[in-house]
Design a protein around this motif. Structure first.
Motif, short mmCIF file in Angstrom:
data_model
loop_
_atom_site.label_atom_id
_atom_site.label_comp_id
_atom_site.label_asym_id
_atom_site.label_seq_id
_atom_site.Cartn_x
_atom_site.Cartn_y
_atom_site.Cartn_z
N ASN A 1 1.14 16.45 2.88
CA ASN A 1 0.38 16.19 3.89
C ASN A 1 0.67 17.00 5.34
O ASN A 1 1.57 17.63 5.22
N GLN B 1 -2.44 11.52 5.34
CA GLN B 1 -3.65 11.57 4.87
C GLN B 1 -4.11 10.21 4.06
O GLN B 1 -5.25 10.30 3.36
N ASN B 2 -3.33 9.05 4.22
CA ASN B 2 -3.73 7.79 3.41
C ASN B 2 -3.37 6.60 4.20
O ASN B 2 -2.84 5.96 3.79
N SER B 3 -3.60 6.83 5.69
CA SER B 3 -2.93 5.84 6.56
C SER B 3 -4.05 5.35 7.67
O SER B 3 -4.19 6.38 8.23
N ASP C 1 -6.48 15.06 9.27
CA ASP C 1 -7.61 14.39 8.79
C ASP C 1 -8.09 13.73 10.03
O ASP C 1 -9.19 13.18 10.23
N HIS D 1 2.44 8.61 5.09
CA HIS D 1 1.44 9.13 4.34
C HIS D 1 0.14 9.52 5.06
O HIS D 1 -0.76 8.77 5.32
N SER E 1 0.79 -1.25 -0.02
CA SER E 1 -0.06 -0.08 0.13
C SER E 1 0.95 1.54 0.01
O SER E 1 2.18 1.23 0.01
N ASP E 2 0.24 2.44 -0.15
CA ASP E 2 0.92 3.84 -0.07
C ASP E 2 0.87 4.48 1.41
O ASP E 2 1.31 5.57 1.42
N SER E 3 0.68 3.80 2.36
CA SER E 3 0.46 4.48 3.52
C SER E 3 1.74 4.88 4.29
O SER E 3 1.74 5.60 5.42
#
Length: 298
Positions: A173, A199-201, A178, A197, A67-69
């Motif tokens: 970020n 805003q993506n975790s 968030d 990351h 993933s991208d976290s």
């Protein structure tokens, strides 16, 4: 007489050709037969599998990032090597370490988990292929047992009253806009983790209503990710950022202490398998040399 004397010496002494033939036959009788490589192959495979299992269990294991976290520190598809040895000596994760840990409270609920067959289970057990049953995550350790951690909207993450300068956060970020939180006191034996990351975790901030309160038990930690091993163009170590060394934040452990991260992971068996094979080959070759060069007594 000269002819008679020469004849007697010829009868009593072996000719050079006879001597050579005799020595060759004797040496041949003393030499042990060479063993075929194909007969040694099962031994080589057995030793390699055993070493791979030991390495995977106690020393180091490779994990794939799915993933991208953890961007930009870790990219999707990266392979990281995780130190599993240090925890055996009682070391616990420290602030700033990127750590791998078992899913503490169904954080990966809803993620597809294919049902492995018997062969896949056997190969994953010895580290020759990823395990479809294990659900592991990778994140950065932000706070450890006894720490107070918080992050208000628009502000930085604060640990024990010290604001963190976090250069590893994904460009663009914010630290926690968030999902602001705290202040929270981290229980002993637990850690607070966040993805780079932000805003993506789906990290500790998003699991505060779980049975663990968003904290990860130390006994769920597999180990610290220490190296990006693949692809080769991304090879680098994963050191602890300097921000966690600032005075007053707490005692920083030695760099060899273990740590893990948080994003769904797929274990990769290539690392232990390759190390196991590398260790098995010299052992088998040494055994072959000993067998083929041996001599019987008498």
């Amino acid at each position: 007489m000269a002819v008679g004397a020469r004849s007697g010496r010829d009868e009593g002494e072996e000719r050079p050709d006879d001597a050579v033939a005799h020595e060759t036959e004797e040496d041949g009788a003393l030499e042990k037969p060479h063993r075929s490589f194909w007969k040694e192959l099962p031994l080589l495979i057995g030793i390699a599998l055993l070493l791979a299992l030991l390495i995977k269990t106690f020393l180091v294991q490779a994990f794939s990032i799915p993933s991208d976290s953890m961007q930009d520190t870790l990219q999707r598809g990266d392979r990281v090597l995780v130190d599993k040895l240090t925890p055996w000596f009682g070391s616990e994760p420290e602030r700033g370490e990127v750590v791998v840990f078992h899913d503490p409270a169904n954080w990966l609920s809803g993620e597809p988990t294919p049902e492995p067959n018997i062969a896949q289970k056997a190969l994953s057990w010895i580290g020759l292929m990823p395990s479809a049953e294990e659900k592991d995550l990778i994140k950065r350790t932000i706070a450890i047992g006894g720490d107070t951690v918080e992050c208000k909207k628009g502000g930085p993450v604060v640990v024990n009253g010290k604001a963190l300068d976090e250069p590893y956060i994904y460009p663009g970020n914010t630290a926690c806009d968030d999902a602001p939180f705290g202040p929270l006191k981290v229980p002993e034996g637990k850690i607070w983790v966040m993805g780079d990351h932000r805003q993506n975790s789906q990290d500790s901030r998003y699991h505060m209503q779980d049975s663990t309160g968003g904290f990860v038990p130390v006994d769920k930690v597999v180990g610290r990710a220490v190296v990006i091993a693949w692809p080769v163009t991304r090879w680098s170590t994963l050191p602890i950022p300097d921000t966690f060394d600032q005075p007053g934040i707490g005692n920083q452990a030695a760099a060899t202490a273990l740590g893990l991260g948080a994003a769904g992971l797929a274990p990769v068996g290539l690392g232990p398998a390759a190390l196991g094979l590398a260790g098995a080959v010299p052992l088998v070759m040494w055994r072959r040399r000993k067998l083929t060069s041996g001599r019987t007594d008498g």
